[in-house]
Enzyme design. Structure first.
Site, short mmCIF file in Angstrom:
data_model
loop_
_atom_site.label_atom_id
_atom_site.label_comp_id
_atom_site.label_asym_id
_atom_site.label_seq_id
_atom_site.Cartn_x
_atom_site.Cartn_y
_atom_site.Cartn_z
N ASP A 93 12.96 14.48 36.27
CA ASP A 93 12.55 13.26 35.58
C ASP A 93 13.77 12.35 35.44
OD1 ASP A 93 14.08 14.26 33.51
OD2 ASP A 93 12.39 14.90 32.31
N ASP A 266 2.96 18.52 34.55
CA ASP A 266 4.05 19.36 34.02
C ASP A 266 3.95 19.37 32.51
OD1 ASP A 266 6.72 17.88 32.64
OD2 ASP A 266 5.33 16.54 33.69
N CYS A 304 -6.42 38.44 33.32
CA CYS A 304 -5.14 37.92 33.81
C CYS A 304 -4.39 38.98 34.62
CB CYS A 304 -4.29 37.44 32.65
SG CYS A 304 -2.73 36.67 33.16
#
Length: 369
Positions: A93, A266, A304
């Protein structure tokens, strides 16, 4: 340039699509969730654990890496990939969000953002040109322009002025870029005003960046307002370029963002709440540190496939969290990261199978956060 974005499959009932983004460090299947490695590390996880979770790309933070260890040192090490030994794509970023979060420690002008370090009070200046210089020294695959993240709420005139300055900064960033092995993404702003969002999307699209990001959302506004702004922006941004919704990672927002045409996401949520003893699950979250899990010998999520769920129980992980053992944060970080990436894999599968809208409605009906 070693960048190409190809839309593979479009959903018939929404703007959802799958695609492939080619970068110098490999291809990325979209929609994609990108774990955040603020200081050249995803908190509480090794690179191997991040890879095992299925990560295709991670983020680094320009502000924090500029402050420590310094972009010059990272460049001397051979760039961020070599410095942290990460062989897949990296996005950095601009550091703008962190600078603007400093409050009284920063001052914005047309030139850029002057600020004091949160570490030692030393004075610094981020101009669009300086940010591009720092990011090029870090050497990611994708870098972001310097923008002003407009707070919520903000009045119309302030938001318009802020947006227009972001556009001018974006042009300066593009003019300052010297490395062709890195893709520069523009950023749409405009606050919670549909007409400003439309103008910003048009202006950023006209600048012809390799990809386009949507900033200034998930900053405290109601989620329906965020979705409304996404509908406006993604109706304008070019379909042939990737769209990146910055700082958004809640499962419901991922599903709804994909439905509105977002390709990349994100968020620090996954590892941050893990360190506080919270796990992400299909219908929302489990606060594992709570007493109700003291004798719960099931895995966090029986569906999971992550290391934590394959090997440990809720009771054991709660014990680790309650005794401040670092393994607790590690296991929950592994789970939350894998849970989110697995969700994106499932979303891609449903888009490819033509069943995304059915999945979306079922998921949202069961979700609680």
């Amino acid at each position: 340039m070693d960048f190409k974005f190809t839309v593979e499959k479009k959903d018939s009932g929404s703007r959802a699509r799958t695609g492939i983004l080619q970068t110098p460090h490999g291809e990325i299947k979209t929609p994609v969730f990108m774990p955040v490695g603020t200081q050249a590390t995803v908190k509480a996880m090794t690179n191997g654990q991040v890879l095992e979770a299925g990560a295709q790309i991670i983020l680094g933070n320009t502000y924090h890496l500029y402050m420590r260890p310094g972009h010059e040192l990272v460049a001397e090490a051979g760039g961020l990939h070599k410095f942290m030994n990460w062989k897949k794509p990296i996005l950095t970023d601009s550091g703008g969000f962190q600078v603007f979060s400093l409050g009284d420690l920063r001052k914005l002008t047309e030139e850029g953002a002057a600020f004091q370090s949160h570490l030692d009070g030393s004075r610094h200046m981020f101009t669009p040109e300086k940010v591009v210089q720092i990011e090029e020294a870090l050497g990611p695959d994708i870098m972001m322009v310097l923008d002003e993240c407009t707070p919520y709420p903000a009045d119309y005139d302030y938001t318009k002025h802020s947006m227009e300055r972001t556009h001018r900064w974006a042009r300066r960033c593009k003019d300052a870029q010297t490395r062709e092995d890195m893709a520069l993404f523009g950023i749409v702003q405009g606050g919670m005003y549909g007409d400003l969002r439309a103008k910003s999307a048009e202006a950023v699209a006209e600048m012809d960046f390799i990809g386009n990001a949507i900033g200034g959302l998930s900053v405290g506004e109601p989620k329906p307002m965020m979705y409304e702004m996404l509908d406006v922006v993604n109706g304008i941004l070019p379909e042939e370029k990737p769209r990146y919704l910055m700082g958004v990672g809640s499962a419901d927002c991922l599903v709804e963002g994909v439905a509105r045409g977002v390709d990349m996401f994100d968020c620090v949520l996954q590892t941050r709440i893990a360190r506080n003893g919270t796990a992400l699950v299909r219908n929302g979250k489990l606060v594992i540190r709570n007493q109700e899990f003291a004798k719960d010998f099931r895995p966090i999520d029986e569906q999971c496939d992550c290391y934590a769920c394959r090997n440990h129980t809720r009771a054991y992980i709660r014990h680790l969290i309650k005794t401040n053992e670092i393994l607790g944060a590690i296991l929950l970080s592994i789970h939350n990261t894998r849970f989110t990436i697995r969700l994106m894999e499932e979303i891609r599968g449903h888009i490819e199978a033509g069943s995304f809208e059915e999945f979306r409605h079922e998921f949202m009906a069961a979700f609680r956060m």
